[in-house]
Write a protein that holds these residues in place. Structure first.
Motif, short mmCIF file in Angstrom:
data_model
loop_
_atom_site.label_atom_id
_atom_site.label_comp_id
_atom_site.label_asym_id
_atom_site.label_seq_id
_atom_site.Cartn_x
_atom_site.Cartn_y
_atom_site.Cartn_z
N ARG A 161 -7.35 -54.11 -14.92
CA ARG A 161 -6.57 -54.95 -14.03
C ARG A 161 -5.65 -55.89 -14.79
NH1 ARG A 161 -5.79 -56.51 -9.09
NH2 ARG A 161 -5.35 -58.68 -8.59
N SER A 162 -6.03 -56.33 -15.97
CA SER A 162 -5.19 -57.27 -16.71
C SER A 162 -3.86 -56.66 -17.12
CB SER A 162 -5.94 -57.77 -17.95
OG SER A 162 -6.17 -56.71 -18.86
N TRP A 163 -3.74 -55.33 -17.08
CA TRP A 163 -2.51 -54.67 -17.48
C TRP A 163 -1.75 -54.09 -16.29
CZ3 TRP A 163 -0.97 -55.74 -22.17
CH2 TRP A 163 -1.92 -56.11 -23.12
N LEU A 164 -2.18 -54.38 -15.08
CA LEU A 164 -1.44 -53.94 -13.91
C LEU A 164 -0.13 -54.72 -13.79
CD1 LEU A 164 -4.23 -53.59 -11.20
CD2 LEU A 164 -3.04 -51.75 -12.40
N LEU A 165 0.89 -54.07 -13.30
CA LEU A 165 2.18 -54.71 -13.11
C LEU A 165 2.22 -55.47 -11.79
CD1 LEU A 165 4.54 -51.80 -14.22
CD2 LEU A 165 4.00 -53.87 -15.52
N PRO A 166 3.05 -56.51 -11.70
CA PRO A 166 3.24 -57.18 -10.41
C PRO A 166 3.84 -56.21 -9.39
CG PRO A 166 4.12 -58.51 -12.21
CD PRO A 166 3.79 -57.17 -12.79
N PRO A 167 3.60 -56.42 -8.10
CA PRO A 167 4.14 -55.50 -7.08
C PRO A 167 5.65 -55.33 -7.15
CG PRO A 167 2.53 -56.99 -6.12
CD PRO A 167 2.76 -57.48 -7.51
N GLY A 168 6.36 -56.39 -7.54
CA GLY A 168 7.81 -56.30 -7.60
C GLY A 168 8.33 -55.32 -8.64
N LEU A 169 7.46 -54.90 -9.57
CA LEU A 169 7.88 -53.98 -10.62
C LEU A 169 7.41 -52.55 -10.38
CD1 LEU A 169 7.28 -56.20 -13.80
CD2 LEU A 169 9.40 -55.85 -12.51
N VAL A 170 6.78 -52.31 -9.25
CA VAL A 170 6.38 -50.95 -8.89
C VAL A 170 7.00 -50.61 -7.54
CG1 VAL A 170 4.23 -51.03 -10.20
CG2 VAL A 170 4.24 -51.79 -7.82
N THR A 171 7.08 -49.34 -7.25
CA THR A 171 7.76 -48.88 -6.03
C THR A 171 6.76 -48.25 -5.07
OG1 THR A 171 9.78 -48.45 -7.29
CG2 THR A 171 9.61 -47.45 -5.11
N PRO A 172 6.65 -48.77 -3.86
CA PRO A 172 5.77 -48.17 -2.86
C PRO A 172 6.46 -47.01 -2.15
CG PRO A 172 6.79 -50.10 -1.94
CD PRO A 172 7.31 -49.99 -3.35
N VAL A 173 5.75 -46.39 -1.22
CA VAL A 173 6.32 -45.36 -0.37
C VAL A 173 6.83 -46.04 0.91
CG1 VAL A 173 5.89 -43.24 0.91
CG2 VAL A 173 4.77 -43.62 -1.31
N TYR A 174 8.12 -45.89 1.19
CA TYR A 174 8.73 -46.53 2.34
C TYR A 174 8.90 -45.52 3.48
CZ TYR A 174 10.10 -50.38 -0.79
OH TYR A 174 10.10 -51.43 -1.67
N ASP A 175 8.95 -46.06 4.71
CA ASP A 175 9.33 -45.23 5.84
C ASP A 175 10.83 -45.36 6.08
OD1 ASP A 175 9.74 -47.67 7.11
OD2 ASP A 175 8.00 -47.50 8.44
N ASP A 176 11.32 -44.76 7.14
CA ASP A 176 12.76 -44.76 7.41
C ASP A 176 13.30 -46.15 7.74
OD1 ASP A 176 12.78 -42.05 7.00
OD2 ASP A 176 12.64 -41.54 9.13
N ASP A 177 12.42 -47.09 8.11
CA ASP A 177 12.84 -48.45 8.45
C ASP A 177 12.69 -49.41 7.28
OD1 ASP A 177 13.44 -47.77 11.13
OD2 ASP A 177 11.30 -47.86 11.62
N GLY A 178 12.33 -48.90 6.09
CA GLY A 178 12.18 -49.76 4.93
C GLY A 178 10.85 -50.48 4.87
N LEU A 179 9.88 -50.07 5.67
CA LEU A 179 8.54 -50.66 5.64
C LEU A 179 7.62 -49.78 4.79
CD1 LEU A 179 8.24 -51.65 9.41
CD2 LEU A 179 8.94 -53.09 7.47
N VAL A 180 6.55 -50.37 4.28
CA VAL A 180 5.69 -49.70 3.31
C VAL A 180 4.60 -48.91 4.02
CG1 VAL A 180 4.08 -50.03 1.39
CG2 VAL A 180 6.16 -51.42 1.53
N THR A 181 4.58 -47.60 3.79
CA THR A 181 3.53 -46.77 4.36
C THR A 181 2.36 -46.58 3.39
OG1 THR A 181 4.63 -44.76 3.57
CG2 THR A 181 5.15 -45.52 5.80
N ARG A 182 2.64 -46.67 2.08
CA ARG A 182 1.57 -46.50 1.09
C ARG A 182 1.84 -47.41 -0.10
NH1 ARG A 182 -2.17 -42.49 0.54
NH2 ARG A 182 -1.11 -41.33 2.21
N ARG A 183 0.85 -48.25 -0.43
CA ARG A 183 1.01 -49.19 -1.53
C ARG A 183 0.44 -48.61 -2.82
NH1 ARG A 183 0.17 -55.22 0.82
NH2 ARG A 183 -0.80 -55.54 -1.19
N PRO A 184 1.18 -48.77 -3.95
CA PRO A 184 0.66 -48.32 -5.24
C PRO A 184 -0.32 -49.33 -5.82
CG PRO A 184 2.81 -49.29 -5.54
CD PRO A 184 2.53 -49.32 -4.06
N GLU A 185 -1.01 -48.94 -6.87
CA GLU A 185 -1.90 -49.87 -7.56
C GLU A 185 -1.05 -50.90 -8.29
OE1 GLU A 185 -5.93 -49.69 -10.34
OE2 GLU A 185 -4.52 -48.01 -10.32
#
Length: 292
Positions: A127-151
């Protein structure tokens, strides 16, 4: 140095389904109750165009919808509880937070600017080496909302613990990814009576959340929905701005969060104990010419 603080702001209790003072009876989402005068719908809440999949995606989206937030937070106690002091906060992701009373008295500051990084590099955990959410890309739907969050290294700076983190990022209500339709028992909560509304002059999506045995709060023993709970999520930020527990031991408890500013420029001085005497470049700087 002047800071972008507001003092003496008046608080008017408001629910996301009405424009004035709230009423504790005859809520418009109750079965058979007529819509409140001035509510954002003319028929039943189920007639509004908010889909369960979209609401769940909004609840997962907060880490990618804003970087700084200024807000006031008011806790609503139960019948037997003492009311907590409302606060105003400035939050700058990933680690900076300032909390004041509504009159401008500082209560808490937290920042990584003055913190040693030794413990970070010594701690050899995944966990100490995980990136902040702003530096990873989630899966978005057509409205720009997140359907699946990455680690990622999720979590915002909090004040006092409790439901603070779940309010800023209400993913615990829906989980980090969709549950297959043939496994409905795996859902952390059931969503009922979805509706679009408005709260503190901002658009929100509302739902009644009924937690299941799979519900796991982000902060142990401090669930955002300890029982059937009516909530409202701000559509621009993904922050839970309203909650009201409908039944159970915690009936009547909840919170009201008023968003006062999103992605504003925030000086380091807000979050440090010592004034760096920095210039606030967000304001006009006069240029004086000698002899004129």
């Amino acid at each position: 140095m002047s800071t972008p603080r507001q003092t003496g702001a008046r608080w008017q209790e408001e629910t996301p389904w009405q424009g004035g003072a709230s009423s504790r009876s005859g809520a418009p989402w109750q079965r058979g109750a007529p819509p409140h005068e001035g509510s954002p719908w003319s028929g039943a809440p189920e007639d509004t165009a908010v889909h369960e999949e979209s609401f769940a995606a909004l609840c997962r989206s907060s880490p990618w919808r804003w970087e700084t937030l200024r807000f006031s937070l008011h806790w609503v106690p139960g019948a037997q509880d003492r009311p907590a002091q409302p606060v105003r906060a400035w939050l700058r992701r990933p680690s900076d937070l300032r909390v004041e009373t509504l009159r401008g008295h500082a209560l808490y500051t937290s920042t990584s600017l003055e913190r040693s990084r030794d413990d970070f590099y010594v701690a050899d955990t995944p966990r100490s080496w995980l990136l902040p959410p702003g530096l990873v890309t989630p899966v978005y739907d057509d409205d720009g909302l997140v359907t699946r969050r990455p680690e990622a290294a999720y979590g915002d700076p909090v004040f006092g613990g409790g439901r603070w983190q779940a309010i800023l990022d209400p993913v615990e209500l829906v989980g980090p990814a969709p549950v297959p339709p043939y496994l409905p028992e795996q859902r952390p909560a059931r969503l009922r009576s979805l509706a679009a509304g408005a709260f503190a002059k901002r658009r929100v999506w509302c739902a009644t959340v009924e937690p299941t045995v799979r519900y796991r709060p982000v902060t142990a023993a401090h669930p955002l929905a300890p029982g059937p709970t009516r909530i409202a999520v701000d559509t621009a930020t993904g922050v839970c701005v309203y909650s009201h527990v409908l039944s159970g031991p915690y009936a009547g408890q909840g919170h009201r969060l008023v968003v006062e500013g999103v992605d504003e420029y925030q000086l380091d001085d807000l979050f440090t104990r010592e004034d760096f005497d920095l210039t606030d470049v967000s304001h006009h700087l006069p240029w004086r010419v000698p002899g004129h």
